[in-house]
Design a protein around this motif. Structure first.
Motif, PDB file in Angstrom:
ATOM      1  N   LYS A  10      37.806  35.656  36.415  1.00  0.00           N
ATOM      2  CA  LYS A  10      39.003  36.428  36.770  1.00  0.00           C
ATOM      3  C   LYS A  10      39.190  36.562  38.288  1.00  0.00           C
ATOM      4  CE  LYS A  10      39.079  39.281  32.638  1.00  0.00           C
ATOM      5  NZ  LYS A  10      38.697  40.589  32.105  1.00  0.00           N
ATOM      6  N   THR A  11      38.179  36.196  39.050  1.00  0.00           N
ATOM      7  CA  THR A  11      38.268  36.389  40.506  1.00  0.00           C
ATOM      8  C   THR A  11      39.381  35.532  41.092  1.00  0.00           C
ATOM      9  OG1 THR A  11      35.879  36.693  40.524  1.00  0.00           O
ATOM     10  CG2 THR A  11      36.948  36.388  42.662  1.00  0.00           C
ATOM     11  N   LYS A  12      40.236  36.168  41.894  1.00  0.00           N
ATOM     12  CA  LYS A  12      41.341  35.417  42.509  1.00  0.00           C
ATOM     13  C   LYS A  12      41.235  35.382  44.025  1.00  0.00           C
ATOM     14  CE  LYS A  12      46.209  34.733  41.924  1.00  0.00           C
ATOM     15  NZ  LYS A  12      47.221  35.063  40.936  1.00  0.00           N
ATOM     16  N   MET A  13      40.646  36.446  44.577  1.00  0.00           N
ATOM     17  CA  MET A  13      40.683  36.557  46.038  1.00  0.00           C
ATOM     18  C   MET A  13      39.400  37.187  46.566  1.00  0.00           C
ATOM     19  SD  MET A  13      43.399  38.837  48.278  1.00  0.00           S
ATOM     20  CE  MET A  13      44.739  37.696  48.531  1.00  0.00           C
ATOM     21  N   ILE A  14      39.046  36.790  47.799  1.00  0.00           N
ATOM     22  CA  ILE A  14      38.010  37.499  48.565  1.00  0.00           C
ATOM     23  C   ILE A  14      38.740  38.144  49.738  1.00  0.00           C
ATOM     24  CG2 ILE A  14      35.791  37.327  49.761  1.00  0.00           C
ATOM     25  CD1 ILE A  14      35.369  34.605  48.394  1.00  0.00           C
ATOM     26  N   LEU A  15      38.450  39.406  49.981  1.00  0.00           N
ATOM     27  CA  LEU A  15      39.199  40.174  50.994  1.00  0.00           C
ATOM     28  C   LEU A  15      38.214  40.845  51.956  1.00  0.00           C
ATOM     29  CD1 LEU A  15      41.689  41.618  52.114  1.00  0.00           C
ATOM     30  CD2 LEU A  15      42.045  42.664  49.910  1.00  0.00           C
TER      31      LEU A  15
END
Ligand code: PLP
Length: 382
Positions: free
Chosen positions: A121-126
């Motif tokens: 489910k991971t979409k982004m690293i911020l």
């Protein structure tokens, strides 16, 4: 003399430019002063992609989240040691924040702890650049590329810093700057989104302009604009851009003054670092600083509080860092517990930020150092 934690700096030309902006007949976003600010930034930092001036870094992060199509069901990996705006850009769009531990040397996200948090489910690293010191964006981009993830770098504090010779904000797919009054270069409130993915640039203009193609009208391509996408008003007024232009035209002078503060604090804390009493942030040879802030991690909460309160009695305001998000009331509502990120929790209690503002270099620095030295000597006798 009272030494506050932060103080707004005025360069030279703010009043003149604001008057010009007021008289120009165009006060809204993406007009002459906005364009001048964008040109100035692009000329100075040629590795940045397209730049969109926004009302704040908060707004830039939200605009970036919309551009990345952050949606319910998505997960976004970010540090807990950050400001609420970073995580709000995730939860406002229905996604789940997944908090990651910090690297104690930098207080930035620990790249070695990211991969264990990645799911389908991971979409982004911020990540963020705490105190203006870049995160290890090269390692983070490598992870993102291997897992097909988007990276949005929260550069609220790092405008003008570099990492391995590259500007903060130039490596991630998206990056957000702050020009809030607490930052090195301020418009009162203001921010900027950098879009480093060419194919996203046009859509970003539409999102910024309430989901319309007004950009095409401004460029003379159309004579009437239409609603073409979702969007909001992510625009900085030209009047505030006038203030920002004056500040950025003085960037080198401001940076030079602030560098004296960094130097003074390193000198002050040096012996206590060597004796293992405190830790201070450690730029490596890969980091070039914009001199945004200076922090120290004390050896106990009691000593941190003693240092802070004794200085407060003398009119000097050192200030606590972020309160970790995972153990904040909202973090707990989302199901996190303090023990989920023990390192962040521990360091969040021990860290203190020193007074840091441009004018301090001209007035108050010696007094500040002398008073701090007295407290440190009393706390940690030889
Ligand atoms: C890491 C981080 N992100 C975002 C923000 C929000 O910036 P702004 O006040 O420009 O919205 C801040 C504010 O200090 C911050 O420290």
């Amino acid at each position: 003399m009272r030494i506050p934690f932060n103080k707004v700096y005025a360069a030279n030309k703010e009043e003149q430019y604001v008057l010009e902006a007021l008289r120009s007949g165009a006060h809204c976003g993406n007009h002459s002063f906005c364009n001048r600010v964008i040109d100035l930034i692009k000329n100075k930092y040629q590795d940045l992609g397209e730049i969109y001036l926004t009302p704040s870094c908060t707004a830039a992060l939200e605009m970036g989240a919309v551009l990345a199509d952050i949606s319910p069901g998505d997960e976004v990996i970010l540090p807990s040691y950050t400001f609420s705006s970073t995580v709000n850009a995730v939860i406002l769009f229905g996604a789940k924040p997944v908090f990651c531990e910090v690297d104690p040397e930098t207080m930035n996200i620990d790249p070695n702890r990211i991969e264990e948090l990645i799911t389908e489910k991971t979409k982004m690293i911020l990540p963020i650049d705490y105190a203006g010191l870049s995160c290890e964006i090269d390692k983070i981009m490598d992870i993102a590329n291997r897992h097909n993830l988007i990276v949005m770098q929260d550069c609220a504090q790092s405008f003008g810093s570099t990492y391995k010779g590259k500007s903060c904000g130039s490596q991630a797919h998206l990056a957000a700057y702050s020009f809030h009054e607490t930052k090195n270069y301020n418009a009162g409130e203001g921010g900027g989104l950098v879009v480093n993915v060419k194919e996203w640039e046009e859509r970003a203009y539409f999102l910024q302009e309430k989901g319309t193609d007004r950009r095409l009208v401004l460029n003379g391509v159309k004579n009437k604009y239409s609603w073409v996408d979702k969007g909001s008003s992510y625009l900085l007024s030209d009047i505030l851009a006038a203030v920002l232009l004056a500040q950025l035209e003085s960037e080198d002078e401001i940076r030079a003054k602030r560098s004296k503060l960094t130097e003074a604090y390193f000198k002050l804390f040096d012996q206590y670092v060597k004796r293992g009493k405190v830790r201070v942030f450690q730029p490596t040879a890969d980091h070039e600083l914009n001199h945004h802030a200076f922090w120290a991690v004390f050896d106990s909460v009691e000593n941190k509080n003693h240092f802070m309160l004794t200085l407060k009695e003398k009119g000097i305001s050192a200030y606590i860092g972020y309160l970790p998000l995972h153990s904040s009331p909202m973090g707990m509502k989302l199901g996190y517990r303090p023990e989920d990120l023990p390192l962040t929790e521990e360091l969040g209690d021990l860290i203190l930020r020193m007074p840091f503002y441009t004018d301090l270099a001209e007035s108050g620095l010696e007094q500040c150092m002398a008073e701090m030295e007295k407290v440190l000597t009393e706390m940690y006798p030889n």
